[in-house]
Design a protein around this motif. Structure first.
Motif, PDB file in Angstrom:
ATOM      1  N   ILE A   1       0.782  -1.142   0.110  1.00 48.27           N
ATOM      2  CA  ILE A   1      -0.011  -0.034  -0.038  1.00 48.27           C
ATOM      3  C   ILE A   1       0.891   1.157  -0.220  1.00 48.27           C
ATOM      4  O   ILE A   1       0.327   2.418   0.092  1.00 48.27           O
ATOM      5  N   ASP A   2       2.065   1.126   0.056  1.00 49.64           N
ATOM      6  CA  ASP A   2       2.989   2.242   0.076  1.00 49.64           C
ATOM      7  C   ASP A   2       4.002   2.703  -1.120  1.00 49.64           C
ATOM      8  O   ASP A   2       4.471   3.856  -1.268  1.00 49.64           O
ATOM      9  N   ARG A   3       4.035   1.611  -2.108  1.00 47.21           N
ATOM     10  CA  ARG A   3       4.957   1.965  -3.200  1.00 47.21           C
ATOM     11  C   ARG A   3       3.912   1.647  -4.262  1.00 47.21           C
ATOM     12  O   ARG A   3       3.518   0.403  -4.667  1.00 47.21           O
ATOM     13  N   ASP A   4       3.844   2.504  -5.404  1.00 43.92           N
ATOM     14  CA  ASP A   4       3.215   2.240  -6.533  1.00 43.92           C
ATOM     15  C   ASP A   4       4.066   1.683  -7.634  1.00 43.92           C
ATOM     16  O   ASP A   4       4.885   2.476  -8.356  1.00 43.92           O
ATOM     17  N   ALA A   5       3.893   0.478  -7.830  1.00 42.61           N
ATOM     18  CA  ALA A   5       4.897  -0.236  -8.584  1.00 42.61           C
ATOM     19  C   ALA A   5       4.604  -0.275 -10.420  1.00 42.61           C
ATOM     20  O   ALA A   5       5.261  -0.792 -11.016  1.00 42.61           O
ATOM     21  N   THR A   6       3.154   0.086 -10.642  1.00 39.35           N
ATOM     22  CA  THR A   6       2.875   0.251 -11.958  1.00 39.35           C
ATOM     23  C   THR A   6       2.477   1.419 -12.323  1.00 39.35           C
ATOM     24  O   THR A   6       2.044   1.409 -13.573  1.00 39.35           O
ATOM     25  N   GLY A   7       2.649   2.468 -11.693  1.00 33.54           N
ATOM     26  CA  GLY A   7       2.340   3.741 -12.211  1.00 33.54           C
ATOM     27  C   GLY A   7       0.743   4.186 -12.281  1.00 33.54           C
ATOM     28  O   GLY A   7       0.312   5.096 -12.794  1.00 33.54           O
ATOM     29  N   SER A   8       0.106   3.192 -11.602  1.00 32.56           N
ATOM     30  CA  SER A   8      -1.404   3.490 -11.664  1.00 32.56           C
ATOM     31  C   SER A   8      -2.051   4.251 -10.310  1.00 32.56           C
ATOM     32  O   SER A   8      -3.322   4.338 -10.262  1.00 32.56           O
ATOM     33  N   GLY A   9      -1.145   4.469  -9.500  1.00 32.88           N
ATOM     34  CA  GLY A   9      -1.679   5.149  -8.262  1.00 32.88           C
ATOM     35  C   GLY A   9      -2.393   6.433  -8.441  1.00 32.88           C
ATOM     36  O   GLY A   9      -2.400   6.890  -9.384  1.00 32.88           O
TER      37      GLY A   9
ATOM     38  N   VAL B   1      -3.075  10.447  -5.915  1.00 31.21           N
ATOM     39  CA  VAL B   1      -2.713  11.299  -4.792  1.00 31.21           C
ATOM     40  C   VAL B   1      -3.880  11.251  -3.787  1.00 31.21           C
ATOM     41  O   VAL B   1      -5.001  11.219  -4.018  1.00 31.21           O
ATOM     42  N   TYR B   2      -3.315  10.864  -2.532  1.00 31.66           N
ATOM     43  CA  TYR B   2      -4.121  10.774  -1.319  1.00 31.66           C
ATOM     44  C   TYR B   2      -3.483  11.650  -0.177  1.00 31.66           C
ATOM     45  O   TYR B   2      -2.275  11.756  -0.189  1.00 31.66           O
ATOM     46  N   SER B   3      -4.659  12.165   0.586  1.00 26.56           N
ATOM     47  CA  SER B   3      -3.815  12.865   1.916  1.00 26.56           C
ATOM     48  C   SER B   3      -3.300  11.758   2.854  1.00 26.56           C
ATOM     49  O   SER B   3      -4.059  10.987   3.074  1.00 26.56           O
ATOM     50  N   PHE B   4      -1.902  11.988   3.161  1.00 29.59           N
ATOM     51  CA  PHE B   4      -1.288  10.973   4.193  1.00 29.59           C
ATOM     52  C   PHE B   4      -0.572  11.962   5.036  1.00 29.59           C
ATOM     53  O   PHE B   4       0.364  12.471   4.534  1.00 29.59           O
ATOM     54  N   PHE B   5      -0.862  11.840   6.267  1.00 29.18           N
ATOM     55  CA  PHE B   5       0.006  12.514   7.313  1.00 29.18           C
ATOM     56  C   PHE B   5      -0.405  14.316   6.864  1.00 29.18           C
ATOM     57  O   PHE B   5       0.625  15.200   7.110  1.00 29.18           O
ATOM     58  N   GLY B   6      -1.505  14.529   6.457  1.00 31.54           N
ATOM     59  CA  GLY B   6      -1.764  15.752   6.210  1.00 31.54           C
ATOM     60  C   GLY B   6      -1.308  16.487   4.781  1.00 31.54           C
ATOM     61  O   GLY B   6      -1.590  17.573   4.799  1.00 31.54           O
ATOM     62  N   GLU B   7      -0.821  15.604   3.919  1.00 28.40           N
ATOM     63  CA  GLU B   7      -0.091  16.268   3.002  1.00 28.40           C
ATOM     64  C   GLU B   7      -0.340  15.131   1.889  1.00 28.40           C
ATOM     65  O   GLU B   7      -0.506  14.142   2.034  1.00 28.40           O
ATOM     66  N   PRO B   8      -0.312  15.825   0.440  1.00 34.58           N
ATOM     67  CA  PRO B   8      -0.867  14.861  -0.869  1.00 34.58           C
ATOM     68  C   PRO B   8       0.613  13.953  -0.902  1.00 34.58           C
ATOM     69  O   PRO B   8       1.667  14.489  -0.960  1.00 34.58           O
ATOM     70  N   ALA B   9       0.106  12.763  -0.952  1.00 35.43           N
ATOM     71  CA  ALA B   9       1.252  11.584  -1.521  1.00 35.43           C
ATOM     72  C   ALA B   9       0.588  10.818  -2.432  1.00 35.43           C
ATOM     73  O   ALA B   9      -0.454  10.554  -2.689  1.00 35.43           O
ATOM     74  N   TRP B  10       1.573  10.087  -3.279  1.00 34.83           N
ATOM     75  CA  TRP B  10       1.355   9.546  -4.384  1.00 34.83           C
ATOM     76  C   TRP B  10       1.447   7.967  -4.016  1.00 34.83           C
ATOM     77  O   TRP B  10       2.444   7.347  -3.287  1.00 34.83           O
ATOM     78  N   LEU B  11       0.319   7.379  -3.883  1.00 38.62           N
ATOM     79  CA  LEU B  11       0.031   5.903  -3.388  1.00 38.62           C
ATOM     80  C   LEU B  11      -0.648   4.993  -4.337  1.00 38.62           C
ATOM     81  O   LEU B  11      -1.734   5.448  -4.989  1.00 38.62           O
ATOM     82  N   PRO B  12      -0.491   3.694  -4.217  1.00 38.58           N
ATOM     83  CA  PRO B  12      -1.266   2.965  -4.744  1.00 38.58           C
ATOM     84  C   PRO B  12      -2.484   2.576  -4.241  1.00 38.58           C
ATOM     85  O   PRO B  12      -2.818   2.673  -3.069  1.00 38.58           O
TER      86      PRO B  12
END
Length: 294
Positions: free
Chosen positions: A196-204, A206-217
């Motif tokens: 759930i923490d690394r996007d291995a396929t490039g299909s993730g 942007v979600y809020s994580f610890f109050g900031e936008p992060a790129w996640l699968p």
């Protein structure tokens, strides 16, 4: 880097990995882990991976990547990461009887109950703690489990890593061509393990994580919503000389719409955030997820 040079570097890394794996596999586990920790400490200032660790951990700690606290956490994380490689290299020579007496299991009944329902289960975890212990335990559990692995080049290196991680029964397939086998496994009531923490396929996304936008699968949530199966979070962490593996109750999708997917991701990320707050320095992800791609 030109394609030919990149391919040559990949083959060089593969050769070094095979040689290192052969050497480490024969060392006593305690010696090997101690040596890995000392080498990680020595190489920390020069490794690009350390910068990725530091960037991620700074967001969890609420500080700057150059803050001494972020450096200290990243140093510890790098030691854990290299010790994870020791566990990986030694997996084929270490029988389950040598692995699992040191593991404290919490909530395993949640996974068993979800599996016994016969609808298939998606287990999600992260690059956190002693990842290899969790994978080997799942493989040796006797449950019909399939893990989706990041594809790496050259292909022999991917095959080598899959043999190590599958030493005790876990099946692995590459993330870039896995949908048919994933569907088959779930339809047969099996278990699919995803990160759930690394996007291995490039299909993730942007979600809020610890109050900031992060790129996640978020493929696990989309898959759960589409197939109507539960998502079971599970994380392992080191406690002194032992390992704790905790399994959470299933998270169910509330429909098939995008809002249901996003709500499921938020639920899973909140559990992961709780884990990170307890021991942030065990997060060994070197990809800086808050450097959101445009």
């Amino acid at each position: 880097m030109p394609g030919g040079a990149s391919e040559a570097v990949s083959w060089l890394v593969y050769g070094l990995l095979r040689g290192l794996g052969a050497a480490v596999s024969w060392l006593p586990p305690r010696w090997a882990r101690g040596l890995a920790a000392r080498l990680a400490e020595a190489f920390y200032p020069w490794l690009p991976a350390a910068a990725g660790l530091r960037d991620n951990l700074a967001h969890v700690l609420g500080t700057s990547p150059e803050d001494p606290a972020a450096h200290a956490a990243a140093r510890r994380a790098l030691r854990f990461l290299w010790q994870n490689y020791v566990d990986l290299f030694q997996a084929p020579r270490r029988p389950p009887s040598a692995w699992f007496p040191a593991i404290r299991i919490l909530g395993w009944e949640h996974l068993l109950e979800a599996h016994q329902a016969g609808r298939g289960v998606i287990v999600v975890s992260a690059h956190y703690g002693p990842v290899e212990w969790g994978l080997q335990f799942l493989g040796a559990s006797g449950l019909p489990a399939l893990a989706v692995a990041e594809p790496v080049r050259p292909p022999p290196m991917f095959d080598y890593l899959c043999r190590l991680r599958g030493a005790h029964g876990l099946r692995l397939i590459p993330a870039d061509g896995a949908l048919r086998e994933i569907f088959r496994t779930l339809d047969q009531g099996g278990i699919v393990a995803l990160a759930i923490d690394r996007d291995a396929t490039g299909s993730g996304r942007v979600y809020s994580f610890f109050g900031e936008p992060a790129w996640l699968p978020d493929g696990y949530a989309e898959l759960a919503a589409r197939r109507g199966v539960p998502v079971v979070p599970a994380f392992a962490w080191r406690e002194g000389a032992g390992i704790t593996l905790r399994v959470w109750p299933p998270c169910w999708p509330a429909g098939r719409r995008a809002a249901a997917r996003e709500a499921l991701v938020a639920q899973v990320l909140e559990i992961f955030a709780q884990v990170l707050r307890e021991a942030p320095d065990q997060w060994v992800l070197t990809t800086p997820i808050w450097r959101v791609r445009r």
